[in-house]
Motif scaffolding. Structure first.
Motif, PDB file in Angstrom:
ATOM      1  N   MET A 137       0.827  -1.197   0.000  1.00 58.85           N
ATOM      2  CA  MET A 137       0.000   0.000   0.000  1.00 58.85           C
ATOM      3  C   MET A 137       0.873   1.265   0.000  1.00 58.85           C
ATOM      4  O   MET A 137       2.071   1.212   0.261  1.00 58.85           O
ATOM      5  CB  MET A 137      -0.899   0.029   1.246  1.00 58.85           C
ATOM      6  CG  MET A 137      -1.818  -1.168   1.404  1.00 58.85           C
ATOM      7  SD  MET A 137      -3.143  -1.267   0.189  1.00 58.85           S
ATOM      8  CE  MET A 137      -2.493  -2.545  -0.876  1.00 58.85           C
ATOM      9  N   ASP A 138       0.255   2.392  -0.290  1.00 62.04           N
ATOM     10  CA  ASP A 138       0.925   3.685  -0.208  1.00 62.04           C
ATOM     11  C   ASP A 138       1.411   3.924   1.221  1.00 62.04           C
ATOM     12  O   ASP A 138       0.747   3.542   2.187  1.00 62.04           O
ATOM     13  CB  ASP A 138      -0.045   4.788  -0.631  1.00 62.04           C
ATOM     14  CG  ASP A 138       0.559   6.164  -0.529  1.00 62.04           C
ATOM     15  OD1 ASP A 138       1.331   6.536  -1.429  1.00 62.04           O
ATOM     16  OD2 ASP A 138       0.262   6.853   0.467  1.00 62.04           O
ATOM     17  N   LYS A 139       2.572   4.564   1.379  1.00 62.33           N
ATOM     18  CA  LYS A 139       3.158   4.754   2.707  1.00 62.33           C
ATOM     19  C   LYS A 139       2.260   5.583   3.624  1.00 62.33           C
ATOM     20  O   LYS A 139       2.126   5.280   4.814  1.00 62.33           O
ATOM     21  CB  LYS A 139       4.532   5.416   2.579  1.00 62.33           C
ATOM     22  CG  LYS A 139       5.605   4.498   2.016  1.00 62.33           C
ATOM     23  CD  LYS A 139       6.964   5.175   2.026  1.00 62.33           C
ATOM     24  CE  LYS A 139       8.040   4.222   1.512  1.00 62.33           C
ATOM     25  NZ  LYS A 139       9.396   4.843   1.513  1.00 62.33           N
ATOM     26  N   THR A 140       1.659   6.620   3.099  1.00 63.24           N
ATOM     27  CA  THR A 140       0.755   7.433   3.919  1.00 63.24           C
ATOM     28  C   THR A 140      -0.522   6.663   4.242  1.00 63.24           C
ATOM     29  O   THR A 140      -1.058   6.763   5.351  1.00 63.24           O
ATOM     30  CB  THR A 140       0.409   8.746   3.197  1.00 63.24           C
ATOM     31  OG1 THR A 140       1.608   9.412   2.821  1.00 63.24           O
ATOM     32  CG2 THR A 140      -0.414   9.654   4.098  1.00 63.24           C
ATOM     33  N   GLY A 152      -2.165   1.693  11.701  1.00 57.42           N
ATOM     34  CA  GLY A 152      -1.556   1.683  13.028  1.00 57.42           C
ATOM     35  C   GLY A 152      -0.357   0.780  13.159  1.00 57.42           C
ATOM     36  O   GLY A 152       0.067   0.471  14.278  1.00 57.42           O
ATOM     37  N   GLY A 153       0.219   0.354  12.040  1.00 60.05           N
ATOM     38  CA  GLY A 153       1.342  -0.575  12.108  1.00 60.05           C
ATOM     39  C   GLY A 153       2.708   0.079  12.067  1.00 60.05           C
ATOM     40  O   GLY A 153       3.722  -0.605  12.123  1.00 60.05           O
ATOM     41  N   VAL A 154       2.750   1.409  11.960  1.00 55.26           N
ATOM     42  CA  VAL A 154       4.028   2.113  11.880  1.00 55.26           C
ATOM     43  C   VAL A 154       4.069   3.202  12.946  1.00 55.26           C
ATOM     44  O   VAL A 154       3.027   3.735  13.352  1.00 55.26           O
ATOM     45  CB  VAL A 154       4.234   2.731  10.473  1.00 55.26           C
ATOM     46  CG1 VAL A 154       4.421   1.635   9.438  1.00 55.26           C
ATOM     47  CG2 VAL A 154       3.051   3.612  10.080  1.00 55.26           C
ATOM     48  N   PRO A 155       5.258   3.573  13.426  1.00 52.65           N
ATOM     49  CA  PRO A 155       5.359   4.553  14.523  1.00 52.65           C
ATOM     50  C   PRO A 155       4.680   5.885  14.238  1.00 52.65           C
ATOM     51  O   PRO A 155       4.167   6.524  15.166  1.00 52.65           O
ATOM     52  CB  PRO A 155       6.875   4.724  14.674  1.00 52.65           C
ATOM     53  CG  PRO A 155       7.459   3.438  14.208  1.00 52.65           C
ATOM     54  CD  PRO A 155       6.572   2.988  13.079  1.00 52.65           C
ATOM     55  N   ALA A 156       4.677   6.321  12.979  1.00 52.82           N
ATOM     56  CA  ALA A 156       4.083   7.617  12.665  1.00 52.82           C
ATOM     57  C   ALA A 156       2.579   7.646  12.918  1.00 52.82           C
ATOM     58  O   ALA A 156       1.980   8.730  12.978  1.00 52.82           O
ATOM     59  CB  ALA A 156       4.366   7.979  11.205  1.00 52.82           C
ATOM     60  N   SER A 157       1.952   6.484  13.073  1.00 56.18           N
ATOM     61  CA  SER A 157       0.505   6.422  13.310  1.00 56.18           C
ATOM     62  C   SER A 157       0.167   6.304  14.794  1.00 56.18           C
ATOM     63  O   SER A 157      -0.984   6.083  15.148  1.00 56.18           O
ATOM     64  CB  SER A 157      -0.095   5.234  12.559  1.00 56.18           C
ATOM     65  OG  SER A 157       0.415   4.008  13.056  1.00 56.18           O
TER      66      SER A 157
END
Length: 466
Positions: A186-189, A195-200
């Motif tokens: 999927m697109d990074k944004t 919710g699987g990446v720290p930025a979320s």
């Protein structure tokens, strides 16, 4: 009969302290029972997992740990969002068996749009990709839901048959769109929504700020409710009962925040994040008892005092909470919501009262499809992929969550917050059994048994009320 005996016969038994408390605070006893059952399930899983493999949970197990509870809430989000819509569908005396296949179809369509159409055309990472994908998912979900509602209302086909056909057909369409393969990445944004990446993750600071704001809203809502009761000359709750509700609501919010903000990032993720962003790693001695990272010579090791980050609220959890709040407002404070419960309580009377029951049916199914679109975004973003089996059996868990949460299959009765608790209960049972490494077949048996038992309890409650 003497006057004393007459008075003794007519005298009502004195109410217990618990009864007086519940009457004063107006708390839903069914929901309190469900919360108690949820805590009992959590404690049982934590104790049993601790017997098998001791951990740092509240009762010595692996269930009541910040890590597991954080993961549990993230896993519950997709089902919770759809369960809020299923409440309104069932309240109107309908059913939607197609939502699992619909989720697969919507997720695959969104993934195909990102991976095979937009990314090659305008370039990977372009902002328009994730925006278009989300809009496409919710629009497609709404359109498919409206189609179910139209066939049910205007073609006079029972909702059970319409959505059963959709359960079979939509998964087939999803298989054709995906060509039998997994569509990724999927697109990074777009992935932030899963919710699987720290930025979320909000992190501790923003999570506590949000918690304080929510506590303020709880207090204001209770005060506003009291003001409205005075305005219309309704009976007022005692001041101590209002204060108790404020304390209970704020305690739940602050307690949940404390748990979620105490879950540290996994060791490997902190290490990768530090290296990717050139973040200095403090020196220290090798001590694998902590969650932080530090340098021991030339090696990066786990240590007690070093570089560490905490998660806080994840994006899917925030989305599910927001959906729950909005759906509660729709169900309880709008004409649309009142019409739904009126139709579910007595369709003939609602029709005679001038409510367009057919149009309402289309709107409710369209709303259900819209929520499926949101869940499809969450599920595919979290997995970073989409397949035609992504939503398999989701319809059963969503229906079970609504019923366990107190929604009556006879129609007219149901609450949004009950469905959210039901979704958390269903996911807790699944997660707990997975934690104990129980066979999948046994898990299905337990979930099915819980659903049947919930319907049985609902029947007993309805007979008692009558």
């Amino acid at each position: 009969m003497s006057e004393e005996k007459v008075k003794a016969t007519d005298a009502k038994p004195e109410k217990s302290m618990l009864t007086r408390f519940l009457e004063a605070t107006e708390l839903d006893t069914r929901m309190l029972g469900m919360v108690g059952a949820l805590f009992a399930v959590w404690i049982a899983f934590d104790i049993y997992s601790g017997i098998l493999r001791p951990n740092d949970g509240l009762f010595g197990g692996a269930f009541l740990t910040p890590r597991n509870l954080w993961t549990l809430l993230v896993q519950t989000s997709s089902i919770a969002v759809m369960s809020t819509g299923m409440v309104l569908v069932i309240v109107m005396r309908h059913i939607d068996l197609s939502i699992g296949s619909m989720l697969s179809l919507v997720a695959v369509a969104g993934a195909v749009l990102q991976v095979y159409i937009l990314a090659p055309a305008i370039g990977v990472g372009h902002p328009i990709i994730w925006i278009t994908a989300i809009l496409a998912c919710v629009v497609l979900g709404t359109a498919v839901g409206a189609l179910n509602g139209y066939l049910t209302a205007y073609a006079q086909i029972p909702a059970f048959i319409v959505t059963l056909g959709g359960l079979i057909a939509f998964s087939g369409v999803a298989f054709l769109l995906a060509k039998g393969v997994t569509v990724a990445p999927m697109d990074k944004t777009f992935k932030l929504i899963g919710g699987g990446v720290p930025a979320s993750w909000l992190g501790p600071s923003y999570s506590w700020m949000l918690a304080i704001v929510v506590c303020g809203f709880i207090i204001l809502a209770i005060l506003n409710g009291r003001r409205q009761r005075k305005r219309f000359n309704f009976a007022l709750r005692p001041v101590w009962a209002e204060a108790t509700l404020m304390v209970i609501g704020s305690t739940v919010v602050l307690g949940a925040t404390a748990v979620l903000t105490s879950y540290a990032w996994p060791f490997g993720l902190i290490k990768k994040y530090a290296l990717d962003n050139n973040i200095p790693i403090p020196s220290g001695v090798e001590d694998r008892s902590g969650d932080a990272i530090c340098m021991a010579g030339e090696k990066i090791v786990r240590c007690t005092d070093g570089l560490i980050y905490y998660t806080g609220f994840a994006a899917p959890v925030l989305i599910a909470i927001a959906v729950g709040v909005v759906m509660t407002f729709i169900a309880t404070r709008t004409r649309f919501g009142r019409y739904i419960y009126a139709i579910g309580g007595n369709p003939e009377a609602a029709d005679l009262a001038g409510i367009d029951t057919k149009k309402m049916t289309v709107k409710v199914f369209a709303l259900m499809g819209f929520l499926v679109g949101i869940s499809a975004v969450i599920a595919s973003a979290r997995l970073d992929a989409a397949t035609n089996a992504l939503g398999q059996l989701n319809e059963l868990f969503v229906i079970a969550a609504a019923v366990i949460g107190g929604t009556s299959l006879a129609g007219g009765i149901g609450t949004i917050y009950g469905a959210l608790l039901g979704a958390l209960m269903m996911q807790s049972i699944q997660s707990g059994m997975s934690l104990l490494n129980l066979p999948a077949a046994f898990q299905n048996i337990v979930v099915g048994t819980v659903l049947v038992f919930a319907v049985f309890v609902d029947q007993l409650y309805r007979r008692r009320v009558k």
